[in-house]
Each structure stands twice: as C-alpha cells, then as structure tokens.
Design a protein around this motif. Structure first.
Motif, short mmCIF file in Angstrom:
data_model
loop_
_atom_site.label_atom_id
_atom_site.label_comp_id
_atom_site.label_asym_id
_atom_site.label_seq_id
_atom_site.Cartn_x
_atom_site.Cartn_y
_atom_site.Cartn_z
N LYS A 77 0.77 -1.14 -0.07
CA LYS A 77 -0.02 0.00 -0.02
C LYS A 77 0.89 1.28 0.05
CE LYS A 77 -4.11 -0.86 2.23
NZ LYS A 77 -4.94 -0.67 3.37
N LYS A 78 2.00 1.32 0.83
CA LYS A 78 2.70 2.24 1.03
C LYS A 78 3.46 2.55 -0.34
CE LYS A 78 6.60 4.01 3.78
NZ LYS A 78 7.50 3.78 5.13
N SER A 79 3.97 1.57 -0.80
CA SER A 79 4.67 1.61 -2.19
C SER A 79 3.98 2.03 -3.55
CB SER A 79 5.08 0.23 -2.64
OG SER A 79 5.62 0.28 -3.81
N ARG A 80 2.56 1.77 -3.29
CA ARG A 80 1.71 2.27 -4.44
C ARG A 80 1.29 3.85 -4.15
NH1 ARG A 80 -1.91 -3.14 -4.57
NH2 ARG A 80 -0.64 -4.40 -5.69
N LEU A 81 0.88 4.06 -3.01
CA LEU A 81 0.84 5.51 -2.60
C LEU A 81 1.85 6.40 -2.96
CD1 LEU A 81 -1.12 5.40 0.68
CD2 LEU A 81 -1.82 6.07 -1.37
N LYS A 82 3.06 5.97 -2.72
CA LYS A 82 4.38 6.63 -3.21
C LYS A 82 4.60 6.84 -4.49
CE LYS A 82 9.48 6.42 -2.11
NZ LYS A 82 10.32 5.87 -1.60
N SER A 83 4.29 5.82 -5.15
CA SER A 83 4.22 5.67 -6.72
C SER A 83 3.37 6.64 -7.19
CB SER A 83 4.30 4.28 -7.22
OG SER A 83 4.09 4.43 -8.68
N LYS A 84 2.06 6.76 -6.74
CA LYS A 84 0.93 7.58 -7.42
C LYS A 84 1.50 9.09 -7.15
CE LYS A 84 -4.10 7.56 -7.18
NZ LYS A 84 -5.11 6.84 -6.36
N GLN A 85 1.92 9.25 -5.67
CA GLN A 85 2.37 10.78 -5.41
C GLN A 85 3.48 11.07 -6.33
OE1 GLN A 85 1.06 12.60 -3.27
NE2 GLN A 85 2.45 14.23 -4.08
N LYS A 86 4.23 10.28 -6.67
CA LYS A 86 5.55 10.43 -7.75
C LYS A 86 4.84 10.84 -9.01
CE LYS A 86 9.98 9.05 -9.17
NZ LYS A 86 10.95 7.88 -9.21
N GLN A 88 1.99 11.99 -9.70
CA GLN A 88 1.13 13.53 -9.56
C GLN A 88 2.21 14.71 -9.56
OE1 GLN A 88 -1.34 12.70 -6.12
NE2 GLN A 88 -2.77 11.95 -7.51
N ASP A 89 3.23 14.39 -8.80
CA ASP A 89 4.16 15.56 -8.65
C ASP A 89 4.78 15.71 -10.08
OD1 ASP A 89 3.65 15.63 -6.01
OD2 ASP A 89 5.63 14.33 -5.48
#
Length: 150
Positions: A77-86, A88-89
């Motif tokens: 979950k953390k990895s997917r959120l981090k990837s999604k945030q990246k 978006q950035d």
C-alpha cells in the motif's frame, strides 16, 4: 579403450569438466561426474539466514503468517501510494514547465517585435543622417575675391 583415454576430461564452455571413469564389472553404466574447472565453484550460495526460509512453509492460519501478510500488505500500500504521489508530482512539474515555456515564448515574440521596431528606427535615423551630412571630399569651396587677386 585404454585407461588414460577413459579418464580424459573435456572442458566445457560453462567452466565444467566431465570425467569419464571406467565402468565397474557389475555391468551398470556410470553417470559422468561433473567437476568445476575453477576452485571457487562458480555459483553463489544463499546466505544462511535465507536458506531455511525458502523451505519452511507457514500455515495460513498461523499468527506469524497473518503478521507477515499484514506487513506485506502495508508495504505494498505504501509503495503504491508513493508511486502515485510521484506520478502526480511529475505531472504537476510538467504542467508548470509548459506554462513557463508558453510565457517565455510570448516574451520572445514581444522582444523580437521590439527589436524589429528599434532596428527600423535606427535605420531610418541613420538614413536621415546620411542625407544631411555631406561627404568630406565633396565640399563646395567658396572663393574670396579679395584673397585671390593678391
């Protein structure tokens, strides 16, 4: 066959040699023995801490299994959120750069237009100056009659 020809070893492209040994009198055929050519053995051994983990299967109902699954699910979950945030950035940065590029292109157009106007003004001024100033060699000399006759 002689004993020396039976024990000859043939090198392999993979760094392994095959040693052929004579068959025993029992009549059974022997399988060739593989011997590494280099003393290091060539392969990597798994670390001792991970050797036991591969072969030990946890019961799906055990607490340890549930804890591992929970930790893994949280990590995923953390990895997917981090990837999604990246992502978006990155998209936000792309949009910022596009806007900056458009502003810079508009500025280039404005400055190019200004340069053209200033160049035209300069050329017009230079042309007017050239018309008003007479060249040095074409001056008309006026003669004073008093100075000529003396």
């Amino acid at each position: 066959m002689s004993k020396t020809s039976q024990q000859n070893s043939a090198g392999d492209a993979h760094g392994v040699s095959v040693i052929h040994t004579p068959a025993h009198s029992s009549g059974l055929q022997q399988v060739p023995q593989l011997v590494p050519l280099s003393p290091g053995g060539g392969g990597k051994a798994a670390p001792p801490s991970k050797q036991g983990k591969k072969n030990s299967f946890l019961d799906r109902n055990s607490d340890e299994y549930r804890q591992r699954r929970e930790r893994n699910n949280m990590a995923v979950k953390k990895s997917r959120l981090k990837s999604k945030q990246k992502a978006q950035d990155t998209l936000q940065r792309v949009n910022q750069l596009k806007e900056e590029n458009e502003r810079l292109e508009a500025k280039i157009k404005l400055l190019t237009k200004e340069l053209s106007v200033l160049k035209d003004l300069f050329l017009e001024h230079a042309h007017n100056l050239a018309d008003n100033v007479q060249p040095v060699g074409t001056e008309t000399t006026t003669t004073n009659p008093e100075t000529n006759g003396q």
